[in-house]
Design a protein around this motif. Structure first.
Motif, PDB file in Angstrom:
ATOM      1  N   PRO A  17       0.831  -1.210   0.000  1.00 53.31           N
ATOM      2  CA  PRO A  17       0.000   0.000   0.000  1.00 53.31           C
ATOM      3  C   PRO A  17       0.866   1.261   0.000  1.00 53.31           C
ATOM      4  O   PRO A  17       1.939   1.274   0.612  1.00 53.31           O
ATOM      5  N   MET A  18       0.375   2.295  -0.670  1.00 47.12           N
ATOM      6  CA  MET A  18       1.102   3.569  -0.646  1.00 47.12           C
ATOM      7  C   MET A  18       0.946   4.192   0.745  1.00 47.12           C
ATOM      8  O   MET A  18      -0.032   3.915   1.447  1.00 47.12           O
ATOM      9  N   THR A  19       1.888   5.044   1.104  1.00 49.17           N
ATOM     10  CA  THR A  19       1.866   5.584   2.480  1.00 49.17           C
ATOM     11  C   THR A  19       1.110   6.908   2.551  1.00 49.17           C
ATOM     12  O   THR A  19       0.767   7.370   3.634  1.00 49.17           O
ATOM     13  N   GLY A  20       0.890   7.550   1.406  1.00 46.19           N
ATOM     14  CA  GLY A  20       0.127   8.803   1.420  1.00 46.19           C
ATOM     15  C   GLY A  20       0.956  10.005   0.992  1.00 46.19           C
ATOM     16  O   GLY A  20       0.407  10.997   0.535  1.00 46.19           O
ATOM     17  N   GLY A  21       2.267   9.901   1.080  1.00 49.47           N
ATOM     18  CA  GLY A  21       3.097  11.059   0.730  1.00 49.47           C
ATOM     19  C   GLY A  21       3.568  11.055  -0.720  1.00 49.47           C
ATOM     20  O   GLY A  21       4.207  12.008  -1.185  1.00 49.47           O
ATOM     21  N   GLU A  22       3.242   9.998  -1.447  1.00 57.38           N
ATOM     22  CA  GLU A  22       3.805   9.818  -2.798  1.00 57.38           C
ATOM     23  C   GLU A  22       3.415  10.953  -3.756  1.00 57.38           C
ATOM     24  O   GLU A  22       4.261  11.474  -4.478  1.00 57.38           O
ATOM     25  N   ALA A  23       2.134  11.326  -3.738  1.00 52.72           N
ATOM     26  CA  ALA A  23       1.668  12.334  -4.709  1.00 52.72           C
ATOM     27  C   ALA A  23       2.439  13.645  -4.528  1.00 52.72           C
ATOM     28  O   ALA A  23       2.869  14.270  -5.510  1.00 52.72           O
ATOM     29  N   ASP A  24       2.627  14.049  -3.265  1.00 49.97           N
ATOM     30  CA  ASP A  24       3.355  15.306  -3.003  1.00 49.97           C
ATOM     31  C   ASP A  24       4.818  15.190  -3.408  1.00 49.97           C
ATOM     32  O   ASP A  24       5.400  16.114  -3.996  1.00 49.97           O
ATOM     33  N   GLN A  25       5.389  14.024  -3.099  1.00 49.51           N
ATOM     34  CA  GLN A  25       6.796  13.799  -3.445  1.00 49.51           C
ATOM     35  C   GLN A  25       6.976  13.884  -4.969  1.00 49.51           C
ATOM     36  O   GLN A  25       7.902  14.525  -5.466  1.00 49.51           O
ATOM     37  N   PHE A  26       6.081  13.256  -5.711  1.00 49.81           N
ATOM     38  CA  PHE A  26       6.211  13.206  -7.176  1.00 49.81           C
ATOM     39  C   PHE A  26       5.915  14.566  -7.824  1.00 49.81           C
ATOM     40  O   PHE A  26       6.441  14.877  -8.884  1.00 49.81           O
ATOM     41  N   SER A  27       5.037  15.346  -7.192  1.00 50.89           N
ATOM     42  CA  SER A  27       4.673  16.631  -7.822  1.00 50.89           C
ATOM     43  C   SER A  27       5.599  17.769  -7.392  1.00 50.89           C
ATOM     44  O   SER A  27       5.476  18.893  -7.880  1.00 50.89           O
ATOM     45  N   SER A  28       6.540  17.461  -6.484  1.00 56.72           N
ATOM     46  CA  SER A  28       7.344  18.538  -5.888  1.00 56.72           C
ATOM     47  C   SER A  28       8.344  19.167  -6.857  1.00 56.72           C
ATOM     48  O   SER A  28       8.743  20.320  -6.696  1.00 56.72           O
ATOM     49  N   GLY A  29       8.766  18.400  -7.839  1.00 58.33           N
ATOM     50  CA  GLY A  29       9.822  18.900  -8.723  1.00 58.33           C
ATOM     51  C   GLY A  29      11.182  18.872  -8.039  1.00 58.33           C
ATOM     52  O   GLY A  29      12.150  19.469  -8.526  1.00 58.33           O
ATOM     53  N   GLU A  30      11.252  18.192  -6.891  1.00 58.62           N
ATOM     54  CA  GLU A  30      12.510  18.175  -6.130  1.00 58.62           C
ATOM     55  C   GLU A  30      13.071  16.772  -5.952  1.00 58.62           C
ATOM     56  O   GLU A  30      14.155  16.602  -5.384  1.00 58.62           O
ATOM     57  N   LEU A  31      12.337  15.771  -6.400  1.00 55.98           N
ATOM     58  CA  LEU A  31      12.779  14.388  -6.176  1.00 55.98           C
ATOM     59  C   LEU A  31      13.961  14.053  -7.097  1.00 55.98           C
ATOM     60  O   LEU A  31      13.860  14.146  -8.318  1.00 55.98           O
ATOM     61  N   VAL A  32      15.075  13.691  -6.482  1.00 55.15           N
ATOM     62  CA  VAL A  32      16.247  13.281  -7.269  1.00 55.15           C
ATOM     63  C   VAL A  32      16.399  11.770  -7.114  1.00 55.15           C
ATOM     64  O   VAL A  32      16.546  11.263  -6.001  1.00 55.15           O
ATOM     65  N   LEU A  33      16.346  11.043  -8.205  1.00 49.45           N
ATOM     66  CA  LEU A  33      16.437   9.590  -8.158  1.00 49.45           C
ATOM     67  C   LEU A  33      17.892   9.160  -8.001  1.00 49.45           C
ATOM     68  O   LEU A  33      18.811   9.878  -8.420  1.00 49.45           O
ATOM     69  N   GLU A  34      18.064   7.965  -7.456  1.00 56.11           N
ATOM     70  CA  GLU A  34      19.406   7.410  -7.270  1.00 56.11           C
ATOM     71  C   GLU A  34      20.153   7.427  -8.608  1.00 56.11           C
ATOM     72  O   GLU A  34      19.566   7.075  -9.649  1.00 56.11           O
ATOM     73  N   ASN A  35      21.399   7.822  -8.579  1.00 51.99           N
ATOM     74  CA  ASN A  35      22.279   7.916  -9.754  1.00 51.99           C
ATOM     75  C   ASN A  35      21.944   9.078 -10.695  1.00 51.99           C
ATOM     76  O   ASN A  35      22.569   9.236 -11.731  1.00 51.99           O
ATOM     77  N   ASP A  36      20.925   9.884 -10.383  1.00 53.23           N
ATOM     78  CA  ASP A  36      20.615  11.073 -11.191  1.00 53.23           C
ATOM     79  C   ASP A  36      21.241  12.295 -10.531  1.00 53.23           C
ATOM     80  O   ASP A  36      21.487  12.294  -9.320  1.00 53.23           O
ATOM     81  N   THR A  37      21.457  13.331 -11.337  1.00 54.22           N
ATOM     82  CA  THR A  37      22.059  14.535 -10.763  1.00 54.22           C
ATOM     83  C   THR A  37      21.037  15.667 -10.644  1.00 54.22           C
ATOM     84  O   THR A  37      21.222  16.583  -9.853  1.00 54.22           O
ATOM     85  N   HIS A  38      19.983  15.630 -11.459  1.00 57.12           N
ATOM     86  CA  HIS A  38      19.005  16.713 -11.354  1.00 57.12           C
ATOM     87  C   HIS A  38      17.605  16.173 -11.074  1.00 57.12           C
ATOM     88  O   HIS A  38      17.281  15.034 -11.442  1.00 57.12           O
ATOM     89  N   PRO A  39      16.775  16.994 -10.427  1.00 57.61           N
ATOM     90  CA  PRO A  39      15.460  16.514  -9.984  1.00 57.61           C
ATOM     91  C   PRO A  39      14.514  16.201 -11.140  1.00 57.61           C
ATOM     92  O   PRO A  39      14.683  16.711 -12.261  1.00 57.61           O
TER      93      PRO A  39
END
Ligand code: URA
Length: 235
Positions: A139-161
């Motif tokens: 189950p999702m925890t509830g914070g995913e939508a905000d995390q994905f829409s933030s424009g700030e999530l940097v994925l592992e091995n990536d340099t920019h959000p």
């Protein structure tokens, strides 16, 4: 373009084989009149072995990709090209994928030999949305939508959000995710960043274009109206 070269480029056979095909009368017009090597006829009026020719250069093909097929020309195992007529593998200019799907992802996959179209679809300026249906392990925890829409999530091995993406939660473990870019294994890596795991992934839409009745493993040639749909010119 000379008939021999046209047929060879479409993958019907070598130039030599196409000379023989013409000589044997396998290439005709719609009335069954044999064509000559120097005949000049519009593409749609030429038949090969009584069948209309494959689409001319500049074509765009939509495939509903099944599970377990790889987006590659020459990997081991099942390839998405296995689902198209064999000639399509050797067409010139070659068909390329418009945004690959993983072996374990299903759904909407485009092929094209039209460089301008390919460039337009992936260009950030066109902002063609990709819509994925996702089935998760937990189950999702509830914070995913905000995390994905933030424009700030940097994925592992990536340099920019990542660019902001929209998550629509359907149930605790299913969602629709809309992306505005296409990075390597992006959806799987986004959910991995939230501590979850993607069990099933299906691309349902590109711009406003959907699979619209194209069954799994089937394909169709896209027309101008479909292409407008990709760029949202239909609405
Ligand atoms: N994101 C993924 O993780 N895989 C795909 O096939 C497409 C997008």
């Amino acid at each position: 373009m000379r008939l021999v070269k046209l047929l060879a480029n479409l993958g019907y056979g070598s130039r030599k084989e196409m000379q023989i095909a013409i000589r044997n009368g396998w290439v005709t017009d719609k009335e069954g009149n044999r064509l000559k090597a120097e005949s000049k006829l519009p593409h749609e009026e030429i038949l090969f072995d009584d069948e209309p020719l494959d689409p001319p250069e500049g074509c765009i093909i939509l495939l509903n990709k099944p599970l377990g097929y790889t987006c590659s020309m020459k990997d081991r195992g099942r390839l998405v090209f296995d689902l198209l007529p064999e000639r399509y593998r050797v067409r010139k200019p070659a068909l390329s994928f418009v945004g690959r799907l993983d072996k374990d992802t299903t759904g909407l996959l485009l092929f094209t030999d039209n460089g301008k179209f390919l460039h337009e679809v992936i260009s950030p300026k066109a902002d063609v949305a990709k819509v994925y249906e996702v089935e998760l392990d937990r189950p999702m925890t509830g914070g995913e939508a905000d995390q994905f829409s933030s424009g700030e999530l940097v994925l592992e091995n990536d340099t920019h959000p990542l660019k902001p993406a929209e998550l629509e939660t359907l149930t605790e473990t299913t969602a629709r995710l809309t992306l505005h870019e296409g990075r390597y294994h992006q959806v799987r890596r986004m959910f991995a960043a939230t501590g979850n795991h993607v069990n099933k992934l299906h691309r349902a839409q590109l711009g406003n274009l959907t699979l619209d009745g194209v069954e799994e493993g089937q394909w169709k040639l896209l027309g101008t109206a479909d292409i407008d749909t990709i760029f949202g010119k239909d609405s």
